[in-house]
Design an enzyme around this catalytic site. Structure first.
Site, PDB file in Angstrom:
ATOM      1  N   LYS A  93      12.375  10.723  51.825  1.00 58.28           N
ATOM      2  CA  LYS A  93      13.114  11.971  51.681  1.00 58.28           C
ATOM      3  C   LYS A  93      14.272  12.020  52.670  1.00 58.28           C
ATOM      4  O   LYS A  93      14.178  11.495  53.784  1.00 58.28           O
ATOM      5  CB  LYS A  93      12.151  13.140  51.912  1.00 58.28           C
ATOM      6  CG  LYS A  93      12.718  14.532  51.692  1.00 58.28           C
ATOM      7  CD  LYS A  93      11.604  15.556  51.886  1.00 58.28           C
ATOM      8  CE  LYS A  93      12.077  16.989  51.750  1.00 58.28           C
ATOM      9  NZ  LYS A  93      10.959  17.953  51.918  1.00 58.28           N
ATOM     10  N   SER A 167      10.325  21.172  48.418  1.00 56.07           N
ATOM     11  CA  SER A 167      11.632  20.583  48.634  1.00 56.07           C
ATOM     12  C   SER A 167      11.674  19.069  48.469  1.00 56.07           C
ATOM     13  O   SER A 167      12.752  18.471  48.485  1.00 56.07           O
ATOM     14  CB  SER A 167      12.125  20.948  50.043  1.00 56.07           C
ATOM     15  OG  SER A 167      11.257  20.438  51.042  1.00 56.07           O
ATOM     16  N   SER A 191       5.876  21.725  50.238  1.00 56.29           N
ATOM     17  CA  SER A 191       7.004  20.941  49.737  1.00 56.29           C
ATOM     18  C   SER A 191       6.657  19.548  49.240  1.00 56.29           C
ATOM     19  O   SER A 191       7.499  18.883  48.643  1.00 56.29           O
ATOM     20  CB  SER A 191       8.087  20.832  50.816  1.00 56.29           C
ATOM     21  OG  SER A 191       8.748  22.060  50.972  1.00 56.29           O
TER      22      SER A 191
END
Length: 484
Positions: A93, A167, A191
């Protein structure tokens, strides 16, 4: 086929699309010399390139370094190296540092390249993983969708019209579409678990500190942890083991555990609380009837596996959400300062930053002092049960553009309506795993979370592996639309 007329959502089971390999499949192919790391990495890079205009999972693709690392991995294997992830393409990420690459964390504007790999990236590379790119995330990881002016909208592999969640939505989309077999995400309020639920993946939010957040001693005042997304429990456990560990400066250092040892080992008969009560947030949330039914079906599966399932809800209390708000928004303020002055922030981020600045002193200190009391109150449920089973989300994935025109209040209300139940485990620091739980009548994935007390990853992984064995969720994969 899972799907409904009028929807482009759908799944296939075993036939039609080419079966996506698991990470353990790739390890076997590498070990038997059926394939090289360079071939796997080139295959992954081609898939990313073809999908990027539509799926939009990646912020940065590391073509040159990935190919160099793949060649090095092949040489290491030829020399007898048996590192656990040697030659496997992995995505991370875009909130973790890769040397020479900016960590934009979903923002728009200039961010200076990182000077060093962060600890989780260093450990993955030491385990032989090849980092092929950094995946998209919403701005500063605040919301359960993955879009922003810096990169556009990331789409859900199960339906091009829907968000994969957030996210860690880019990581989820990349794994669900088969661009990589596993990816690193982070979880500060769900997330990892939310996008895992909405893309039919296993998503592990481990114990706080299990995976180092260094060079940050902790992330977002301890509520955010690094974790893993994969299609199978075994794959997720292997990557979690490779990524786990601490440095001296880490604020949280749980006792070490090798979680992959628990895959395939029965956890013994457990008592499990089925919880459909949402913690107080000030906003209303209603559980979608098909998600309720899916959660109950998982409860039935657990009973067939020999476990006892009872109705029960943790005692969240009324103050928990206030303590969470103080810690998370104060963490936003710290991250914004780290990014510098050359990024342009969403108006909703600016509003949350103002709140974080107000809450970052006495109120934050008070929130942190309450952690032990919060753990005792919520953890009292583990005096009578071993695990809590709950819906990961209250609603199926929203449309990709559903949040585009909302202000701060409207966004907060919408995200609580969709995702009211994951954040308490971030405040408490305890592990939780999302596992796939079927599909809506429109073909959209549903997930449930297995929630345990401190340092219970082994038990949760063992239980998740049992569910995978009886449900066969790993055989289901989305129809490919992102190559056209």
């Amino acid at each position: 086929m899972v799907g409904a007329s009028g929807s482009d959502a759908g799944a296939i089971s075993g036939s039609g699309n080419q079966r996506l390999p698991t990470l353990t499949d790739l390890l076997y192919q590498l070990a038997t010399r059926a394939v090289t790391s360079e071939e796997l990495v080139r295959r992954s890079l081609r898939a990313i390139d073809v999908s990027q205009p539509t799926l939009n999972a990646f912020r940065v693709v590391l073509t040159e370094s990935a190919l160099a690392d793949a060649a090095a991995a092949d040489k290491r294997r030829a020399a007898g190296d048996t590192a656990p992830l040697l030659g496997i393409p992995i995505a991370v990420k875009d909130d973790v540092d890769v040397a020479g690459v900016p960590t934009a964390f979903g923002t728009q504007g200039y961010v200076a390249p990182a000077t060093d790999d962060c600890e989780v990236v260093r450990r993955l590379k030491a385990a032989g993983a090849v980092i092929v790119g950094k995946t998209n995330t919403c701005e500063l990881g605040q919301w359960p969708f993955t879009s922003g002016p810096g990169f556009g909208h990331t789409r859900n592999p199960w339906s091009r019209r829907h968000t994969p969640g957030g996210s860690s939505g880019g990581s989820a989309a990349a794994v669900a579409a088969g661009l990589v077999t596993a990816a690193i995400g982070s979880d500060g309020a769900g997330s990892i678990r939310i996008p895992a639920a909405w893309t039919h993946l296993v998503g592990i939010k481990p114990q706080r500190g299990r995976i180092s957040t260094w060079p940050l001693p902790e992330a977002f005042n301890g509520v955010t942890v690094n974790g893993v997304l994969a299609r199978t429990v075994e794959d997720a456990a292997l990557v979690l083991d490779a990524a786990s560990g601490n440095v001296e400066g880490d604020r949280h250092q749980p006792p070490p555990v090798t979680v992959s040892d628990f895959v395939g080992i029965a956890p013994g008969p457990l008592k499990i609380a089925l919880s459909t009560h949402f913690p107080y947030t000030g906003f209303r949330a209603k559980l979608h009837p098909e998600i309720l039914a899916a959660t109950q079906r998982v409860g039935d599966q657990l009973e067939l596996l020999g476990h006892t399932v009872v109705k029960g809800n943790p005692d969240y209390g009324l103050r928990l959400s206030w303590n969470f708000l103080a810690r998370s928004t104060a963490g936003l303020w710290e991250w914004a300062e780290r990014l510098g002055d050359e990024v342009t922030l969403d108006r909703r981020t600016v509003s949350n930053l103002r709140m974080g600045h107000v809450l970052s002193q006495a109120i934050l200190r008070s929130a942190r002092r309450h952690e032990a009391a919060d753990q005792r109150r919520v953890g009292s449920i583990f005096d009578i049960v071993d695990v809590v089973l709950a819906p990961t989300t209250a609603q199926p994935p929203p449309m990709a553009r559903a949040f585009d025109r909302l202000g701060s209040f409207g966004t907060d209300r919408a995200i609580i309506a969709a995702c009211p139940s994951t954040w308490p485990w971030n405040l408490l620091g305890w592990p939780s795993i999302n596992v796939p739980a079927g599909f809506t009548s429109d073909g959209l994935p549903i997930g449930v979370q297995l929630m345990g007390p401190a340092n219970s990853e082994g038990m949760l992984i063992s239980l998740a592996a049992e569910l995978e064995a009886v449900s066969g969720w790993a055989t289901k994969q989305p129809q490919v639309w992102w190559t056209s």
